[in-house]
Write a protein that holds these residues in place. Structure first.
Motif, PDB file in Angstrom:
ATOM      1  N   TYR A 140       0.850  -1.186   0.000  1.00 22.68           N
ATOM      2  CA  TYR A 140       0.000   0.000   0.000  1.00 22.68           C
ATOM      3  C   TYR A 140       0.890   1.242   0.000  1.00 22.68           C
ATOM      4  N   GLN A 196       0.856   5.460   0.701  1.00 26.07           N
ATOM      5  CA  GLN A 196       0.105   6.505   1.397  1.00 26.07           C
ATOM      6  C   GLN A 196       0.781   7.852   1.207  1.00 26.07           C
ATOM      7  N   PHE A 215       3.665   0.654   2.803  1.00 30.63           N
ATOM      8  CA  PHE A 215       3.425  -0.425   3.754  1.00 30.63           C
ATOM      9  C   PHE A 215       3.342  -1.746   3.026  1.00 30.63           C
ATOM     10  N   PRO A 227      -4.061   5.024   2.990  1.00 25.80           N
ATOM     11  CA  PRO A 227      -3.285   4.127   2.109  1.00 25.80           C
ATOM     12  C   PRO A 227      -4.142   3.638   0.956  1.00 25.80           C
ATOM     13  N   ALA A 228      -3.469   3.344  -0.164  1.00 26.50           N
ATOM     14  CA  ALA A 228      -4.148   2.801  -1.341  1.00 26.50           C
ATOM     15  C   ALA A 228      -3.311   1.659  -1.899  1.00 26.50           C
ATOM     16  N   LEU A 229      -3.998   0.626  -2.369  1.00 28.08           N
ATOM     17  CA  LEU A 229      -3.294  -0.539  -2.914  1.00 28.08           C
ATOM     18  C   LEU A 229      -2.454  -0.140  -4.112  1.00 28.08           C
ATOM     19  N   PHE A 232       0.061  -5.628   8.688  1.00 32.10           N
ATOM     20  CA  PHE A 232       0.898  -4.643   8.026  1.00 32.10           C
ATOM     21  C   PHE A 232       2.293  -4.590   8.635  1.00 32.10           C
ATOM     22  N   GLY A 233       3.271  -4.214   7.801  1.00 30.51           N
ATOM     23  CA  GLY A 233       4.593  -3.878   8.298  1.00 30.51           C
ATOM     24  C   GLY A 233       4.590  -2.480   8.902  1.00 30.51           C
ATOM     25  N   GLU A 234       5.759  -2.067   9.389  1.00 31.40           N
ATOM     26  CA  GLU A 234       5.857  -0.810  10.127  1.00 31.40           C
ATOM     27  C   GLU A 234       5.819   0.423   9.245  1.00 31.40           C
ATOM     28  N   GLY A 235       6.033   0.259   7.945  1.00 28.93           N
ATOM     29  CA  GLY A 235       6.011   1.395   7.040  1.00 28.93           C
ATOM     30  C   GLY A 235       7.401   1.927   6.724  1.00 28.93           C
TER      31      GLY A 235
END
Lengths: 115, 113
Positions: free
Chosen positions: B36, B38, B89, B44-46, B103-106
């Motif tokens: 994702y 953001q 992400f 967020p967007a795929l 989700f991961g941490e970004g």
């Protein structure tokens, strides 16, 4: 286009207040989600709902509750806000037509500050 | 316990360079891995997603590489542009979960002009 809207972009509340965050989606999606986003922690799932009046706890449900009385609306409730609930809150929705491969659509987020 | 670990936390790349973000997972039941994107002030967007039956998926300048034995996957952004500056992400889910994504941490990516 799918649209997920959240009632407020910014919100400031005091410790101990009851806080309602509202989310509305316009695509008739069955599944809806509430996440909180904190730097270095990513998106963490608070609660999700797969149908009206149905809910399931996510990874961090403590201090939160949810309500889903109508298919398009999913509310997050902080019964007694605390400073550690200061965060960005994101709502998302998804169709249940096929499988979990379907895309989640996110709202713009509500930045909540608890003083 | 973070079931999907993402690195680096932040990344600065020059325009035209390659941006690489890595993720590692623990749950061998995961079988769908989306990324994702953001932008500031947005949700967020795929961006792109992969299933473990392929080792690579490419969409334009964005490529996911997947290593099932190492339980790792990565996002490569070729010819990075300032407009790619965003938070990315990675995520994962087992099909049986129904809907839940972990989700991961970004990673905050900055592409300098």
């Amino acid at each position: 286009d799918v649209k997920v809207t959240q009632s407020s972009r910014y919100l400031v509340k005091r410790t101990g207040e009851k806080v309602f965050l509202e989310c509305v989606q316009d695509m008739d999606h069955e599944n809806m989600f509430w996440y909180r986003q904190d730097p270095g922690l990513g998106l963490r799932l608070i609660y999700f709902s797969y149908d009206v009046k149905m809910k399931e706890k996510g990874d961090i449900p403590e201090g939160y509750s949810v309500s889903r009385e109508k298919k398009e609306r999913f509310s997050l409730i902080l019964e007694s806000a605390s400073t550690n609930q200061t965060s960005m809150y994101l709502c998302a929705s998804k169709t249940r037509l096929a499988s979990s491969y379907n895309e989640q659509f996110f709202g713009p987020g509500t930045r909540l500050t608890v003083l | 316990q973070q079931q999907v670990k993402q690195s680096p936390q932040s990344l600065i790349v020059q325009k035209g360079g390659i941006s690489i973000i890595n993720c590692a997972y623990e749950n061998t039941a995961f079988d769908y891995f989306p990324w994702y994107q953001q932008f500031p002030g947005k949700g967020p967007a795929l961006l792109i997603a992969i299933r473990p039956d392929v080792s690579e998926k490419k969409e334009g300048r964005f490529t996911i590489s997947f290593n099932k034995s190492a339980k790792q996957f990565s996002l490569h952004i070729m010819d990075s542009q300032p407009g790619d500056s965003a938070t990315y992400f990675c995520a994962a889910t087992p099909e049986t979960s129904g809907s839940r994504l972990t989700f991961g941490e970004g990673t905050q990516l900055t592409v300098n002009p």
